[in-house]
Design a protein around this motif. Structure first.
Motif, PDB file in Angstrom:
ATOM      1  N   THR A 118       0.817  -1.216   0.000  1.00 42.87           N
ATOM      2  CA  THR A 118       0.000   0.000   0.000  1.00 42.87           C
ATOM      3  C   THR A 118       0.853   1.270   0.000  1.00 42.87           C
ATOM      4  OG1 THR A 118      -0.246  -0.116   2.404  1.00 42.87           O
ATOM      5  CG2 THR A 118      -2.019  -1.081   1.096  1.00 42.87           C
ATOM      6  N   VAL A 119       2.030   1.197   0.610  1.00 38.50           N
ATOM      7  CA  VAL A 119       2.941   2.353   0.596  1.00 38.50           C
ATOM      8  C   VAL A 119       3.449   2.586  -0.819  1.00 38.50           C
ATOM      9  CG1 VAL A 119       5.184   3.214   1.397  1.00 38.50           C
ATOM     10  CG2 VAL A 119       3.611   2.127   3.010  1.00 38.50           C
ATOM     11  N   TRP A 120       3.879   1.515  -1.482  1.00 36.73           N
ATOM     12  CA  TRP A 120       4.350   1.641  -2.873  1.00 36.73           C
ATOM     13  C   TRP A 120       3.216   2.159  -3.759  1.00 36.73           C
ATOM     14  CZ3 TRP A 120       9.227   1.799  -2.515  1.00 36.73           C
ATOM     15  CH2 TRP A 120       9.990   0.867  -1.821  1.00 36.73           C
ATOM     16  N   ARG A 121       1.999   1.623  -3.577  1.00 40.49           N
ATOM     17  CA  ARG A 121       0.857   2.031  -4.409  1.00 40.49           C
ATOM     18  C   ARG A 121       0.551   3.503  -4.197  1.00 40.49           C
ATOM     19  NH1 ARG A 121      -0.382   2.115  -8.830  1.00 40.49           N
ATOM     20  NH2 ARG A 121       0.567   0.084  -8.814  1.00 40.49           N
ATOM     21  N   ALA A 122       0.603   3.976  -2.957  1.00 43.98           N
ATOM     22  CA  ALA A 122       0.349   5.395  -2.681  1.00 43.98           C
ATOM     23  C   ALA A 122       1.381   6.277  -3.377  1.00 43.98           C
ATOM     24  CB  ALA A 122       0.355   5.647  -1.171  1.00 43.98           C
ATOM     25  N   MET A 123       2.636   5.841  -3.383  1.00 44.98           N
ATOM     26  CA  MET A 123       3.692   6.591  -4.075  1.00 44.98           C
ATOM     27  C   MET A 123       3.406   6.644  -5.573  1.00 44.98           C
ATOM     28  SD  MET A 123       6.869   4.948  -2.028  1.00 44.98           S
ATOM     29  CE  MET A 123       8.214   6.104  -2.030  1.00 44.98           C
ATOM     30  N   CYS A 124       2.998   5.510  -6.136  1.00 41.41           N
ATOM     31  CA  CYS A 124       2.660   5.446  -7.569  1.00 41.41           C
ATOM     32  C   CYS A 124       1.493   6.372  -7.889  1.00 41.41           C
ATOM     33  CB  CYS A 124       2.286   4.025  -7.983  1.00 41.41           C
ATOM     34  SG  CYS A 124       3.652   2.880  -8.084  1.00 41.41           S
ATOM     35  N   ASP A 125       0.442   6.283  -7.085  1.00 40.61           N
ATOM     36  CA  ASP A 125      -0.755   7.083  -7.334  1.00 40.61           C
ATOM     37  C   ASP A 125      -0.448   8.576  -7.305  1.00 40.61           C
ATOM     38  OD1 ASP A 125      -2.148   4.704  -7.550  1.00 40.61           O
ATOM     39  OD2 ASP A 125      -3.081   4.857  -5.561  1.00 40.61           O
ATOM     40  N   LYS A 126       0.386   8.994  -6.365  1.00 43.52           N
ATOM     41  CA  LYS A 126       0.772  10.408  -6.265  1.00 43.52           C
ATOM     42  C   LYS A 126       1.517  10.841  -7.532  1.00 43.52           C
ATOM     43  CE  LYS A 126       3.687  13.442  -3.493  1.00 43.52           C
ATOM     44  NZ  LYS A 126       4.686  13.445  -2.417  1.00 43.52           N
ATOM     45  N   ILE A 131       1.813  13.253 -13.263  1.00 45.11           N
ATOM     46  CA  ILE A 131       1.999  12.967 -14.687  1.00 45.11           C
ATOM     47  C   ILE A 131       0.759  13.398 -15.467  1.00 45.11           C
ATOM     48  CG2 ILE A 131       2.229  11.091 -16.375  1.00 45.11           C
ATOM     49  CD1 ILE A 131       4.065   9.705 -14.234  1.00 45.11           C
ATOM     50  N   ALA A 132      -0.423  13.134 -14.932  1.00 45.80           N
ATOM     51  CA  ALA A 132      -1.667  13.536 -15.585  1.00 45.80           C
ATOM     52  C   ALA A 132      -1.769  15.055 -15.702  1.00 45.80           C
ATOM     53  CB  ALA A 132      -2.868  12.984 -14.823  1.00 45.80           C
ATOM     54  N   GLN A 134       0.649  16.949 -16.485  1.00 44.18           N
ATOM     55  CA  GLN A 134       1.744  17.356 -17.375  1.00 44.18           C
ATOM     56  C   GLN A 134       3.024  17.720 -16.621  1.00 44.18           C
ATOM     57  OE1 GLN A 134       1.103  16.975 -20.709  1.00 44.18           O
ATOM     58  NE2 GLN A 134      -0.853  16.237 -19.970  1.00 44.18           N
ATOM     59  N   LYS A 135       3.236  17.123 -15.469  1.00 45.36           N
ATOM     60  CA  LYS A 135       4.453  17.343 -14.682  1.00 45.36           C
ATOM     61  C   LYS A 135       5.191  16.013 -14.539  1.00 45.36           C
ATOM     62  CE  LYS A 135       2.339  21.086 -12.086  1.00 45.36           C
ATOM     63  NZ  LYS A 135       3.055  22.272 -12.304  1.00 45.36           N
ATOM     64  N   THR A 136       5.473  15.400 -15.674  1.00 45.05           N
ATOM     65  CA  THR A 136       6.034  14.048 -15.679  1.00 45.05           C
ATOM     66  C   THR A 136       7.404  13.997 -15.035  1.00 45.05           C
ATOM     67  OG1 THR A 136       4.765  13.550 -17.667  1.00 45.05           O
ATOM     68  CG2 THR A 136       6.586  12.079 -17.150  1.00 45.05           C
ATOM     69  N   GLU A 137       8.318  14.816 -15.520  1.00 44.49           N
ATOM     70  CA  GLU A 137       9.672  14.771 -14.979  1.00 44.49           C
ATOM     71  C   GLU A 137       9.695  15.123 -13.493  1.00 44.49           C
ATOM     72  OE1 GLU A 137      14.112  16.703 -15.559  1.00 44.49           O
ATOM     73  OE2 GLU A 137      12.628  17.039 -17.144  1.00 44.49           O
ATOM     74  N   GLU A 138       8.958  16.155 -13.110  1.00 41.44           N
ATOM     75  CA  GLU A 138       8.917  16.555 -11.710  1.00 41.44           C
ATOM     76  C   GLU A 138       8.339  15.448 -10.838  1.00 41.44           C
ATOM     77  OE1 GLU A 138       7.684  18.213 -14.301  1.00 41.44           O
ATOM     78  OE2 GLU A 138       8.209  20.320 -14.195  1.00 41.44           O
ATOM     79  N   SER A 139       7.290  14.793 -11.326  1.00 35.96           N
ATOM     80  CA  SER A 139       6.653  13.717 -10.567  1.00 35.96           C
ATOM     81  C   SER A 139       7.597  12.537 -10.391  1.00 35.96           C
ATOM     82  CB  SER A 139       5.378  13.260 -11.268  1.00 35.96           C
ATOM     83  OG  SER A 139       4.444  14.309 -11.296  1.00 35.96           O
ATOM     84  N   LEU A 140       8.332  12.195 -11.448  1.00 36.00           N
ATOM     85  CA  LEU A 140       9.289  11.089 -11.351  1.00 36.00           C
ATOM     86  C   LEU A 140      10.453  11.460 -10.434  1.00 36.00           C
ATOM     87  CD1 LEU A 140       9.310   9.726 -15.014  1.00 36.00           C
ATOM     88  CD2 LEU A 140       8.210   8.730 -12.991  1.00 36.00           C
ATOM     89  N   THR A 141      10.886  12.703 -10.483  1.00 37.17           N
ATOM     90  CA  THR A 141      11.948  13.169  -9.587  1.00 37.17           C
ATOM     91  C   THR A 141      11.502  13.040  -8.131  1.00 37.17           C
ATOM     92  OG1 THR A 141      12.865  14.670 -11.242  1.00 37.17           O
ATOM     93  CG2 THR A 141      13.338  15.190  -8.945  1.00 37.17           C
ATOM     94  N   ASP A 142      10.290  13.484  -7.844  1.00 40.80           N
ATOM     95  CA  ASP A 142       9.759  13.371  -6.485  1.00 40.80           C
ATOM     96  C   ASP A 142       9.633  11.910  -6.068  1.00 40.80           C
ATOM     97  OD1 ASP A 142       9.612  16.121  -6.403  1.00 40.80           O
ATOM     98  OD2 ASP A 142       7.434  16.207  -6.697  1.00 40.80           O
TER      99      ASP A 142
END
Length: 174
Positions: A118-126, A131-132, A134-142
């Motif tokens: 559930t911790v991993w899933r919450a990180m993915c969902d955030k 990404i949705a 349009q902040k793909t790079e920033e989201s992956l960096t975080d």
């Protein structure tokens, strides 16, 4: 087991892969962005004994798309890139599928003993929300930073060992 695969089969998913036009969706992944994300993987690996591996894929392989979803693909890539093959079983794969707008984290058994799905899933969902927006790079960096923090919590080191078990370079599968 066959029942489970049948429930995952999706003609719609297969069509999305067939009709996906990468050039319209992967503009954000410039050589400079790849370099910044690779640097972020390196930073995420500092201060602990874990390994972080990032794969970005435009779409699922057409021949697999009907029967396999992004989770299946992430698990296959976890094996193919030998993310499981770290000394303390602390490899973490972050898999991004551009076509499906999905992100999966596959963690090896060493770190999975400490961190719930559930911790991993919450990180993915955030990250998917970013990404949705349009902040793909920033989201992956975080996300990379968060994964690094989790690994530091359980596999902290004062000084990093000289070895790096997996490449930090972002893998981009077209």
């Amino acid at each position: 087991m066959a029942e489970n695969n049948a429930s995952k089969s999706s003609f719609a998913r297969w069509w999305r892969q067939v009709l996906f036009v990468p050039v319209l969706h992967s503009k954000w992944l410039t050589p400079a962005a790849k370099a910044r994300l690779t640097e972020q993987v390196t930073l995420a690996e500092q201060g602990h004994r874990g390994e972080v591996f990032l794969i970005v894929e435009n779409h699922l392989p057409i021949q697999e798309a009907y029967h396999s979803d992004c989770r299946d693909r992430a698990i296959d890539l976890f094996s193919e890139y030998r993310v499981w093959d770290t000394e303390e079983n602390t490899g973490v794969l972050i898999y991004v599928n551009v076509c499906e707008h999905k992100l999966e984290i596959v963690a090896d058994r060493g770190i999975s003993a400490h961190v719930s799905p559930t911790v991993w899933r919450a990180m993915c969902d955030k990250a998917v929300v970013g990404i949705a927006n349009q902040k793909t790079e920033e989201s992956l960096t975080d996300l990379l930073d968060e994964v690094g923090q989790v690994l530091r919590q359980y596999y902290h080191l004062e000084h990093n060992p000289s070895g790096n078990e997996l490449s930090d370079t972002v893998v981009f599968l077209k």
